[in-house]
Design an enzyme around this catalytic site. Structure first.
Site, PDB file in Angstrom:
ATOM      1  N   HIS A  76      26.817  25.267  24.066  1.00 53.86           N
ATOM      2  CA  HIS A  76      26.969  26.276  25.131  1.00 53.86           C
ATOM      3  C   HIS A  76      27.429  25.629  26.444  1.00 53.86           C
ATOM      4  O   HIS A  76      27.157  26.164  27.522  1.00 53.86           O
ATOM      5  CB  HIS A  76      25.664  27.052  25.368  1.00 53.86           C
ATOM      6  CG  HIS A  76      25.026  27.551  24.099  1.00 53.86           C
ATOM      7  ND1 HIS A  76      25.233  28.802  23.599  1.00 53.86           N
ATOM      8  CD2 HIS A  76      24.207  26.925  23.210  1.00 53.86           C
ATOM      9  CE1 HIS A  76      24.556  28.949  22.460  1.00 53.86           C
ATOM     10  NE2 HIS A  76      23.931  27.820  22.197  1.00 53.86           N
ATOM     11  N   SER A 124      50.040  17.852  44.013  1.00 56.19           N
ATOM     12  CA  SER A 124      50.238  19.173  44.571  1.00 56.19           C
ATOM     13  C   SER A 124      51.164  19.047  45.769  1.00 56.19           C
ATOM     14  O   SER A 124      51.102  18.065  46.510  1.00 56.19           O
ATOM     15  CB  SER A 124      48.889  19.744  45.012  1.00 56.19           C
ATOM     16  OG  SER A 124      49.079  20.732  46.004  1.00 56.19           O
ATOM     17  N   LYS A 158      45.255  16.086  45.536  1.00 57.79           N
ATOM     18  CA  LYS A 158      45.205  16.558  44.160  1.00 57.79           C
ATOM     19  C   LYS A 158      45.879  15.623  43.173  1.00 57.79           C
ATOM     20  O   LYS A 158      46.910  15.029  43.446  1.00 57.79           O
ATOM     21  CB  LYS A 158      45.889  17.942  44.043  1.00 57.79           C
ATOM     22  CG  LYS A 158      45.126  19.064  44.676  1.00 57.79           C
ATOM     23  CD  LYS A 158      43.753  19.311  44.054  1.00 57.79           C
ATOM     24  CE  LYS A 158      43.874  19.926  42.682  1.00 57.79           C
ATOM     25  NZ  LYS A 158      44.338  21.320  42.751  1.00 57.79           N
ATOM     26  N   GLU A 177      46.808  20.646  30.293  1.00 56.88           N
ATOM     27  CA  GLU A 177      46.870  22.070  30.655  1.00 56.88           C
ATOM     28  C   GLU A 177      48.041  22.754  29.961  1.00 56.88           C
ATOM     29  O   GLU A 177      47.936  23.872  29.452  1.00 56.88           O
ATOM     30  CB  GLU A 177      47.044  22.235  32.168  1.00 56.88           C
ATOM     31  CG  GLU A 177      45.820  21.905  32.984  1.00 56.88           C
ATOM     32  CD  GLU A 177      46.150  21.981  34.462  1.00 56.88           C
ATOM     33  OE1 GLU A 177      46.050  23.075  35.038  1.00 56.88           O
ATOM     34  OE2 GLU A 177      46.528  20.946  35.051  1.00 56.88           O
TER      35      GLU A 177
END
Ligand code: ARG
Length: 467
Positions: free
Chosen positions: A160, A281, A287, A294
């Site tokens: 979980h 970024s 970043k 992704e």
């Protein structure tokens, strides 16, 4: 045959094809990708025709030389693809006739575009499966090496997505590796059914020429000629099977991607991915984004889409060939490209994963990951499991209140909950003790992980290239 208009079936028509219909029904803009396999199939077909006496040796040689030259023109980008000529097959045949004259028109003896295209796709799939398999093997090898190296590295295991019990990073990686083993088996299994030859089925019923399909099959490296001509030209189940394999593989890669994305976050901070697999970024200077995992996660959707497209394409089609089947190519090509690129990205990236061992260890220490070990300890001392569960639950509640892990409590603190607890409890409350105790096949003990990595290496060596 002229390059500008398709007259290959013009005899029975009284008006030319509508210009839009010609464009609408043409496939050359995408099926030109099959040119190499089309030529390969045609050379084998001509060779077989000469062997059975349907072509002279001179005719065969003229055809083979012409096709070889055309192959060169295509590779050099000099070939003039014509939409009015509809598809890759008629483009190449028309060019052959331009080059060698009337003999070029004999190539199509005893075959149809229906068995030709089915053969081309299968040859193409076989080539691509072999490239994909090589990338999959590379990924699996890198993953097994990393797992072996990280057999002692402790991290929290989750259920979980909540801290559950400590595991080793090597064990986690070998879980990924098991997923890929099954994908590898599925790919090789699919290859068996791809590698069957439709050629000779002709349009649907076979041909009146004395062809020898075993000769063509052998020349093209097929395991055997397809058994039934109607089935051979119509079914695309092998493409559906490949896309099913691809969907399951991408589902697995998306799960791995998701974990990599989580682990690179400041909140988990379990791993570092080298800069070459990340981007920055344009607005936030701090970043470093895990774009590769992704994007792999994102590409899963398009492959599922192709599976749906192909299943639906085939649904309810009556025997034998129908033009619907021309729609098989774009989904299949994109599925092939996507799978190959995602595997390449992963095969490059996985060996470069840098585990942040201290941070993983610290995370495993938090979250009471050895609570089950304490319960098992109590059971070994004669406490019933349900009672042990209750005792540990109370200890955890106390730990939450006092901000202490179980291993940080004193013996006296632990004994508040059970007098059965003695000094030896601290051996089972350590993370090292917890993982080492799960010492059976499939367990997370470092010795088991090393043994599993070695078995995985052996299994991979015997599976790879098994097709
Ligand atoms: N371009 C067609 C396809 O991809 C080739 C076969 C066409 N056959 C036919 N009789 N129209 O399926």
């Amino acid at each position: 045959m002229s390059q500008a208009t398709n007259q290959s079936w013009g005899g029975r028509f009284s008006e030319p094809t509508d210009a839009f219909v010609a464009r609408f029904t043409a496939s050359v803009n995408f099926d030109q990708r099959l040119a190499r396999q089309d030529i390969q199939g045609s050379i084998a077909h001509a060779t077989m025709l000469a062997r059975v006496g349907a072509l002279t040796d001179d005719e065969r040689d003229a055809i083979i030389n012409g096709l070889t030259e055309i192959q060169g023109e295509i590779e050099r980008g000099e070939f003039n693809w014509s939409v009015p000529l509809e598809d890759v097959h008629m483009n190449i045949e028309a060019r052959l006739t331009d080059k060698i004259g009337i003999t070029g028109k004999k190539l199509h003896t005893g075959r149809s575009r229906n068995d030709q295209v089915a053969t081309d796709i299968r040859l193409f799939m076989r080539d691509e499966i072999d490239v994909i398999e090589a990338e999959l093997v590379r990924l699996r090898e890198g993953m097994i090496e990393l797992a072996d190296r990280e057999a002692d590295t402790i991290m929290p295991g989750f259920t979980h997505l909540q801290t559950a019990q400590p595991v080793t990073f090597g064990h986690h990686l070998l879980a990924w590796q098991e997923m890929l083993t099954r994908d590898h088996e599925r790919l090789l299994d699919c290859r068996k059914r791809v590698n069957v030859m439709p050629l000779g089925a002709a349009a649907l019923a076979g041909t009146t020429y004395p062809i020898d399909r075993h000769v063509t099959a052998e020349l093209l490296g097929f395991d055997r000629p397809a058994e039934n001509s109607l089935d051979a030209v119509s079914d695309r189940d092998f493409a559906i099977e490949f896309t099913s394999f691809a969907s399951i593989l991408l589902m697995h890669l998306s799960r791995m991607s998701e974990e990599l994305v989580l682990w690179t976050s400041a909140q988990f901070d379990f791993i570092d991915l080298p800069d070459r697999f990340c981007t920055g970024s344009s607005i936030m200077p701090q970043k470093k984004n895990p774009d590769v995992p992704e994007l792999v996660r994102g590409k899963t959707g398009r492959v599922y889409g192709h599976l749906m497209a192909l299943l639906t394409l085939m649904k309810s089609q009556p025997l034998a060939y129908n033009k619907d089947n021309q729609e098989d190519k774009e989904p299949l090509f994109d599925a092939v490209d996507t799978v190959r690129d995602c595997l390449k990205a992963f095969a490059d990236m996985v060996p470069a994963i840098e585990p942040k061992k201290d941070s993983m260890y610290e995370a495993a220490r938090r979250g009471f990951s050895t609570a089950t070990d304490l319960a098992d300890y109590l059971v070994r001392k004669g406490v019933a499991f349900r009672d042990a569960h209750e005792i540990v639950g109370q200890s955890v509640a106390y730990g939450l209140k006092t901000k202490k892990d179980l291993s940080e409590m004193t013996l006296e603190e632990l004994q508040q909950f059970s007098a059965t607890i003695e000094q030896d409890v601290f051996e089972v409350l350590t993370l090292e003790g917890s993982v080492a105790a799960r010492n059976h096949i499939g367990g997370t003990a470092p010795d088991q992980v090393r043994a599993a990595a070695s078995r995985a290496r052996g299994a991979l060596a015997s599976l790879k290239g098994a097709a």
